[in-house]
Design an enzyme around this catalytic site. Structure first.
Site, short mmCIF file in Angstrom:
data_model
loop_
_atom_site.label_atom_id
_atom_site.label_comp_id
_atom_site.label_asym_id
_atom_site.label_seq_id
_atom_site.Cartn_x
_atom_site.Cartn_y
_atom_site.Cartn_z
N LYS A 77 -6.04 -8.12 -2.51
CA LYS A 77 -6.74 -7.79 -1.28
C LYS A 77 -8.06 -8.56 -1.18
O LYS A 77 -8.79 -8.66 -2.16
CB LYS A 77 -7.03 -6.28 -1.21
CG LYS A 77 -5.78 -5.42 -1.21
CD LYS A 77 -6.11 -3.94 -1.17
CE LYS A 77 -4.85 -3.08 -1.10
NZ LYS A 77 -5.15 -1.64 -1.06
N CYS A 91 -6.69 8.93 4.06
CA CYS A 91 -5.42 8.22 4.09
C CYS A 91 -4.37 9.09 4.80
O CYS A 91 -4.63 10.23 5.14
CB CYS A 91 -4.95 7.89 2.68
SG CYS A 91 -4.46 9.34 1.72
N CYS A 138 3.90 9.77 3.23
CA CYS A 138 3.65 9.00 2.01
C CYS A 138 4.36 9.64 0.82
O CYS A 138 4.13 10.82 0.50
CB CYS A 138 2.15 8.90 1.74
SG CYS A 138 1.78 7.99 0.22
N ARG A 141 3.52 -1.99 8.87
CA ARG A 141 2.10 -2.35 8.90
C ARG A 141 1.97 -3.80 9.37
O ARG A 141 2.67 -4.68 8.88
CB ARG A 141 1.50 -2.20 7.50
CG ARG A 141 0.00 -2.45 7.43
CD ARG A 141 -0.49 -2.31 6.00
NE ARG A 141 -0.29 -0.96 5.50
CZ ARG A 141 -0.12 -0.67 4.21
NH1 ARG A 141 -0.07 -1.63 3.31
NH2 ARG A 141 0.04 0.59 3.84
#
Length: 1557
Positions: free
Chosen positions: A1193, A1412, A1418, A1052
């Site tokens: 975040k 997602c 995942c 990422r």
């Protein structure tokens, strides 16, 4: 006459049934409702009852035949067969495509003693004639519906009439049922194959009939004969070898005792009949000899003659006895030949074609004055063997003239085959027939039957009648019941790529739908026909090139221009690229010239381009009947390209009949040495498909491109195709490779393996194979064992080695043995088992701990003490590493555990499945295992222990009560001096010991023995922006092969505000293609994410990202992650100011460790390369050695658009604009967060709380102070309680604010006013205040990829190449093309149109959706998300349109687990994965992202989702107020209660959880 040929009447059968006692009253009652309406249904029922195996020939995988739909229905109900030897008495239905040599599938079952039948149309018979000869002496029944309907071609039957089979014809619905019964009874009695053929169109006007009589059918079959055959087998026979079997006649009597009858009910095809059958078949019958050999009655002094072969007379004797029995029970009579008409007739017609009943009705209705009055009619019932004597018996002696009418479309001889049969019979007799006239019977409509009969009888009555006169039309109407060739929709993926690559140049010779002068599609689709067509095409172009050269030399043009251009073109005519470049110019000159020669050349202007010549076929070409054409092409050496699409799913590969001899065309072609060969899979590597097709086109010689596209049905979702492709490619079933003989001339290898994961495994395989080969040569006796399936062997070896290793370790201990087996998905059960093992060893026990799947089940009865620890997966299932063990013992009947002491501990959650009917799933694996072990005689060490996540200490509550009982039972409860147990390793320990995030990452990257890294390093690499994952689609398959999971890494990027330059876009595209899985993901945090990066490419990918002036540092981990910012295309100058703040915050809060540069950015000589920024010091002034308790975040929203979900983050900044239109500062929210855990009410999502206003130049400091308070006060002991939201809730908002202000030394100002109106993106073109243009693309769920239908990735790359502005990634996973000048608009719009990127015409629901990644990468996913949400929306869009909501924006989000990556808790409607295919449904979120939603239904699947959503959407459309959003409506209408704060998220849910009973 009308009885035989009029439309069937079931009254006789009904009467016969009514006259007999009923076996079972409920059956009789049910059977009254059974109505059989088609001959295919009647035949399918009989075939099902009388077969072990039915080969159901279908037009395609997904398109049922007229037979198969019925067969599948019976099998799905588990209806029993009369004869099937399977455990459940259900016959095996094998669905085979009609063009894949279906009769190959008959050999294996029929030779192994399994009665086999085939249901098909007549299209397969001629291509299968070689098989028919070999199968003639087996009791196979082929039911044939003649094609094409409604005017079939009987020449297919006559062409195979001498193949040794018995042929029986039926002409009505009732006859179809009776002849099907006859065919099966006759095949068993004679031991020979029977073909039952009929024209289904001729029965279209028949009345429905009753079900067959089960008892009578059972008697006709003679189950003693059936069992004798089933007990036999033919061994060591290849398909191509004659096994020597012959059918011999026996002396068994043909009469059978009468029995009562019963009409069989459709709902239980054999429930009654099978009971009777099983009671009457004796044990000895299964041990008797083959039915073709009669039982011996000789004594020791008798020498018997060999039994005689079954003759025509025997067949007639057998069939007559069958028909006698049918006549006895039903009153219906049948004969080898049927006569209809007066006994004094002098003229007759012999009809062999469609709807003989039409002729019969016309003859019945003849007027005395008609020329055909008092004439008779003959039809054949038993076509082969042809019994001339029986024909003469039925023809009255008065008949002098016979007209033979044959419906033979493909006439190959002067005289029709039936005419020859009739002539031979009547001329060899002493009957009265003087004249026989042959006619070719065409299509006759009912209104023209009288005219046709007059013509026939006028010709027949003439002194010199004409032979071979055609009657009726030569062709009839067509319907879609015939197996017409049709390219499956899924398989168009590859032909679309051909079109995209070659455009006007591509020419597919055998394209379906082409005009081929009346040649059938079956023939035109064959490789032979296509090859001939391509050769003709090449010759045609060759002539054209000569014509061009002559025209250029002659110079007969009006202008001079064409001559030069034609000469230039002629010199490059064979160079596809150069010819393409010149073609348009040449054509333009010729059009301008206008001369006659120019017009002539322009009539073939397509030939100015060198065509890319292709044949497209299926894996049918890999079977014998198609492979011969492939051979011709390869042997010719011609420059022809073949695209061969294989659709066999990986999951069905083992079910395929090995005897079907599907060839490896790739290997076959490579052996020729002169062909280009590639093996491709569009759902694995789109780029490799493009490369292979381009190389094939350039190759001067034959090319074969094998294209994999697996599917079970042609309406399979892309997800199914993707999963099957991944299994096949990853495990080597379908390796991706390219073979180019021309590479040798360049000094390059001919063979290139493109399957990345297979490359290393192939090296290991070749090394093993070499050793095995040497060993097999040295020890021939062991060769068979050595060469068996390696995957199976390696698993067995692994289990045995693990067990032996433990035993060696324990040899020196003297305590009691204790084996501990675990099954664990998330690690809890494994941790419990290991801790129990450690404590056992401390007490002196000889303790073994291993996964259930690694345990040799055969050792179980030898255990003294054994403990099982299992968690609960899915719907009460064993975890993956427990399934093999459970599967091995659950149906085992031999285990004796009388000497084994055992106990079981289970981990579960009694509220995970809240509905009462689902409570059985709570700790089901543990309960089932405990019950089974007791059944096997095991003795309990202690009662089962059950851990419940709902208990105060979770599963530990139940475990603490259970463990002491184990030590008590083993006599080691009171052991003194036990050592202290080390505390479990936590994330805090890992961070502290990591030396500022170094750990052993560098060493792990260099370890080539595994594709993984250590568990501790997996936690640390998150801080570097990468997660280790494995492909869960293929996890089980790899485990079965003895391979480690398919590990790869997600990377990422850190991209503040989501702004990327055009150059960076191209660089990211390159990385995804060369180092990832050829796709990019635009995340919900406005950045790029790459998947499928294998360990060896991880460092190059990191380097490439940094070279693009991006980084991945702190994109994940317990640090401040990527800072988001509203995209705001309409206010670019203001956006620039706000974005600058996001960049400033991001840079300010970036970790300072130099570990990132050390690990990822060193050269090969291990020296650092500083790519961007200044040198980084090796300490952490902000974070310290343990960084933050959990992730952190930050986002910025620019009112009125909350497109970044400002309430969902640890820090949410709402930009405030001053009176001058400039940025003045931000309202700061703190404590938002999405993560939660199912059924754990201590965890919940939360929205941010208002702290106050902060000025723009101080915002980075304010964010820092909020983060530092979290660093110092966040929970570092419980990661589920470690986010800032819990810190604020624990401290209180005011206390938390005061701590931030104290650390900052300043106070927050009062919040400034603002408002939001949406949190979705605005799609399409918009202008900003400077006049620049911006276009928002719809990128569904953020996935950038190429497909055959949509080359999105390529299109965006082409746009980036010429774009002068930037790209903006949105928080909703979409993309904005920003800052396009007006003068650049036409070019941009043209590119967007070319690649379909300008389409934003989607439903409002789809445009407002987000998901997602979830499966397959995942590790936390419990259900599908990104791959499933588009399908679900598609199933709701029809309802939206019906209710006028098609363009209504409704925010729908889906995640695969409750961690909340797509921020589902703020959506108006959300689905959060609970188990595979099951979701919790939430309603009532705020449209502006300001209010959390509420649980509405738990653990529901698709059918329930649709059943809830459709009425709710309709209600919303009818009852909503003006401007009322869906989430607000759900709250106002009382569907759910509004969630005011995260702490009441679990309160007042619509679906209350029931207490455990």
């Amino acid at each position: 006459m009308s009885f035989l040929f009029g439309k069937a009447d079931s009254s006789a059968a009904t009467a016969a049934t009514a006259a007999t006692p009923k076996l079972e009253s409920d059956m009789a009652t049910t059977s009254q409702n059974i109505q059989i309406r088609t001959p295919e249904e009647a035949v399918a029922r009989i075939a099902y009852l009388a077969s072990d195996v039915i080969i159901s020939v279908q037009p395609s995988r997904d398109q049922d035949s007229a037979f198969s739909s019925h067969l599948k229905r019976y099998a799905s109900r588990k209806d029993s067969s009369l004869v099937a030897k399977s455990e459940d008495l259900v016959p095996e239905i094998q669905s085979i495509r009609h063009n894949t040599d279906p009769l190959l599938s008959v050999f294996a079952p029929i030779r192994s003693g399994r009665l086999t039948s085939v249901t098909t149309t007549s299209t397969i018979l001629l291509p299968s004639i070689a098989h028919l000869y070999k199968l003639a002496n087996y009791p196979v029944v082929i039911h044939v519906s003649l094609s094409p309907a409604p005017f079939p071609d009987y020449s297919i039957i006559t062409a195979i009439r001498n193949s040794g089979w018995t042929f029986i014809q039926s002409e009505s619905l009732q006859e179809a049922q009776d002849m099907a019964v006859t065919a099966h009874a006759l095949a068993i009695r004679s031991g020979k194959g029977v073909i039952h053929f009929f024209d289904s169109s001729a029965c279209s006007r028949d009345k429905p009939i009753a079900a067959e009589d089960a008892a009578s059918f059972r008697e006709l079959l003679n189950l003693d004969d059936v069992r004798r055959y089933q007990a036999s087998s033919v061994s060591h026979s290849g398909i191509y070898a004659d096994d020597g079997r012959v059918a011999v006649a026996s002396d068994q009597p043909e009469t059978r005792p009468s029995v009562t009858t019963n009409s069989l009910a459709d709902s239980t095809i054999l429930s009654a009949a099978s009971k009777v059958a099983s009671s009457e078949v004796s044990e000895r019958s299964s041990q008797q000899s083959n039915s073709s050999v009669p039982p011996s009655v000789s004594s020791i002094t008798t020498i018997e003659a060999a039994p005689s072969l079954v003759s025509s007379e025997d067949i007639y004797k057998y069939v007559n006895s069958i028909w006698a029995r049918i006549r006895e029970t039903t009153g219906r009579s049948y004969h080898a030949f049927e006569w209809s008409g007066p006994a004094t007739a002098e003229k007759a017609i012999f009809v062999f074609g469609s709807d003989a009943g039409l002729f019969a009705e016309a003859l019945d209705a003849a007027k005395p004055t008609d020329i055909y009055a008092k004439a008779g009619m003959i039809t054949v019932r038993l076509y082969r063997p042809w019994l001339g004597s029986q024909l003469l018996e039925v023809i009255p002696k008065s008949v002098k003239r016979i007209a033979v009418l044959e419906q033979i479309s493909r006439k190959t001889t002067k005289w029709g085959p039936l005419l020859i049969d009739v002539l031979t019979s009547v001329k060899s007799s002493f009957g009265g027939v003087e004249t026989v006239v042959g006619h070719q019977l065409g299509y006759i409509a009912p209104e023209t039957i009288d005219q046709a009969l007059r013509g026939i009888f006028q010709n027949l009555a003439s002194e010199k009648p004409l032979q071979n006169l055609e009657v009726g039309k030569t062709s009839g109407p067509r319907d879609d019941k015939t197996y017409g060739l049709e390219q499956p929709k899924l398989e168009t993926a590859y032909t679309k790529i051909l079109d995209q690559l070659f455009g006007n140049r591509v020419y597919i010779a055998n394209a379906l739908g082409s005009n081929n002068a009346g040649v059938s599609s079956t023939i035109t689709a064959s490789p032979e026909f296509g090859f001939g067509s391509l050769l003709a095409r090449k010759e045609h172009r060759g002539r054209f090139v000569k014509e061009v050269k002559q025209a250029a030399s002659a110079g007969s043009f009006t202008t001079e221009s064409p001559v030069n251009w034609l000469a230039k073109w002629a010199a490059s005519a064979e160079d596809a690229k150069k010819a393409e470049e010149i073609a348009d110019d040449v054509i333009a000159r010729l059009e301008t010239d206008g001369s006659s020669i120019a017009r002539e050349l322009l009539s073939n202007k397509g030939l100015f381009r060198k065509e890319s010549l292709w044949l497209v076929g299926s894996d049918a070409w890999a079977y014998d009947l198609g492979n011969s054409g492939v051979h011709h092409i390869l042997a010719s050496g011609e420059n022809v390209n073949m695209l061969i699409i294989d659709s066999t799913p990986y999951s069905e590969r083992t079910a395929a009949d090995a005897a079907r001899r599907k060839k490896d065309i790739g290997l076959y072609a490579m052996n020729f040495g002169n062909a280009y060969v590639a093996s491709t899979a569009v759902y694995s590597s789109y780029t490799q498909v493009l490369q292979a097709m381009l190389e094939a086109d350039k190759f001067n010689g034959p090319s074969v491109v094998l294209a994999y596209l697996p599917y079970f049905g042609e309406h399979d979702s892309p997800l199914t195709v993707l999963q099957e492709t991944k299994k096949a490619v990853d495990l080597g079933y379908w390796p991706l490779y390219r073979w180019n003989p021309e590479n040798e001339n360049k000094g390059e290898p001919n063979f290139l393996l493109d399957s990345e994961r297979v490359k290393n495994e192939l090296k290991e395989f070749l090394a093993r194979d070499n050793k095995l080969t040497q060993l097999m040569r040295r020890e021939p006796a062991f060769a068979a064992n050595l060469s068996q399936d390696f995957g199976t062997e390696v698993r067995a070896q692994q289990k045995r080695k693990a067990r032996d290793a433990y035993n060696q370790l324990l040899e020196g201990l003297f305590g009691a043995p204790l084996t501990i087996l675990f099954a664990s998905d998330n690690g809890n059960a494994q941790s419990v088992a290991k801790r129990l093992g450690t404590r056992g060893r401390a007490r002196g026990l000889k303790t073994i701990v291993m996964a259930m799947e690694d345990y040799p089940v055969e050792d179980l009865p030898k255990e003294e003490n054994i403990v099982f620890v299992t968690s609960t997966a899915g719907q009460g299932e064993f975890p993956q590493n427990g399934k093999p063990f459970w599967d091995a013992i659950k149906d085992n009947t031999d285990l004796d555990l009388a000497s084994v002491n055992y106990s079981v501990f289970g981990l579960g959650d009694k509220h995970y499945w809240p509905r009462k009917e689902d409570r059985v799933y709570y700790n089901k694996p543990a309960k089932d295992l405990n019950r089974l072990l007791a059944t096997f005689g095991g003795k309990q060490l202690s009662e089962i222990g059950l851990g419940d996540d709902q208990d105060p200490d979770g599963y530990q509550t139940g475990y603490s009560a259970w463990e002491p009982k184990i030590w008590q039972a083993l006599g080691v409860a009171n052991v003194e001096g036990l050592p202290d147990e080390p505390p479990p390793l936590t994330n805090e320990d890992i961070k502290l010991a990591s030396n500022y995030l170094r750990g052993t990452i560098a060493e792990g990257l260099r370890d080539t023995a595994t594709a993984a890294i250590s568990a501790s390093d997996q936690q640390l690499t998150k801080f570097h922006g990468t997660y280790m994952q494995d492909d869960r689609d293929i996890r089980d398959e790899r485990k079965a092969q003895g391979l480690e999971p398919a590990y790869s890494f997600m990377i990422r990027c850190r991209l503040p505000g989501g702004v990327s330059t055009a150059k960076q876009w191209i660089q990211m595209d390159d990385i995804s293609t060369s180092l990832g899985n050829e796709t990019m993901k635009l995340t919900t945090r406005q950045t790029f994410q790459f998947h499928g990066v294998v360990k060896g490419k991880l460092k190059p990918a990191m380097k490439a990202i940094n070279k693009a002036l991006m980084t991945t540092l702190a994109a994940c981990g317990d640090v401040n992650r990527n800072v988001m910012c509203s995209s705001l295309p309409t206010q670019s100058e203001y956006h620039k100011q706000v974005w600058a703040c996001s960049k400033k915050i991001s840079d300010h809060l970036l970790p300072s460790t130099s570990a990132y540069h050390e690990i990822w950015l060193t050269d090969d000589n291990n020296e650092k390369t500083q790519v961007a920024g200044n040198a980084i010091q090796d300490f952490e002034p902000l974070y310290g050695p343990t960084y933050l308790p959990r992730k952190f975040k930050i986002t910025i929203a620019i009112p009125p658009h909350n497109d970044t979900d400002v309430y969902a983050h640890d820090v949410g900044l709402i930009s405030i604009k001053g009176d001058d239109g400039q940025l003045v500062g931000f309202n700061l929210l703190a404590g938002g967060g999405m993560g939660a855990t199912h059924n754990n009410k201590k965890t919940y999502p939360q929205t941010g709380r208002m702290m106050g206003f902060v000025k723009a130049d101080e915002v980075h400091i304010a964010c820092e102070k909020v983060m530092l308070v979290q660093r110092d006060h966040g929970d570092r002991k419980n990661r589920k309680h470690a986010r800032l939201k819990y810190t604020i809730d624990d401290l209180g908002v005011d206390v938390f604010r005061s701590k931030v202000e104290a650390l900052w030394g300043k106070s927050f100002e009062p919040e400034r006013p603002f408002y939001f109106k949406s949190n979705v993106d605005t799609f399409g073109w918009q202008k900003d205040e400077t006049g620049r243009n911006h276009f928002t693309f719809f990128i569904e769920n953020g996935r950038i990829e190429n497909t055959a239908d949509f080359q999105m990735k390529t299109g965006l790359r082409e746009i980036a190449k010429v774009h002068k502005g930037e790209f903006r990634l949105t928080g909703n996973q979409h993309l904005i093309l920003s800052n396009v000048a007006d003068e650049d608009l036409p070019q941009m719009k043209e590119l967007m149109k070319k690649y379909k990127l300008d389409n934003v015409q989607f439903s409002g629901l789809r445009l407002s959706s987000s998901a997602c990644v979830a499966f397959p990468t995942c590790g936390l996913a419990m259900a599908e998300s990104e791959r499933y949400l588009p399908q679900l929306i598609g199933k709701l869009e029809g309802c939206l349109e019906e209710n006028g909501l098609g363009k209504e924006s409704i925010v729908m989000r889906m995640t695969g687990c409750p961690n909340g990556c797509a921020r589902p808790w703020l959506a108006e409607v959300a689905f959060v994965g609970k188990a595979y295919g099951a979701y919790n449904m939430y309603l009532g979120g705020g449209y502006h992202g300001q209010r959390l939603n509420k649980l509405y239904r738990a653990s529901i699947k698709e059918d329930e989702i649709l059943a809830i959503m459709k009425p709710l959407l309709k209600r919303y459309a009818l009852e909503r107020g003006d401007g009322e959003r869906f989430g607000d409506f759900c709250v106002r209408a009382g569907v759910v209660v509004a969630t005011r704060d995260g702490r009441d998220f679990h309160d007042d849910v619509a679906e209350e959880e029931f207490d455990e009973e």
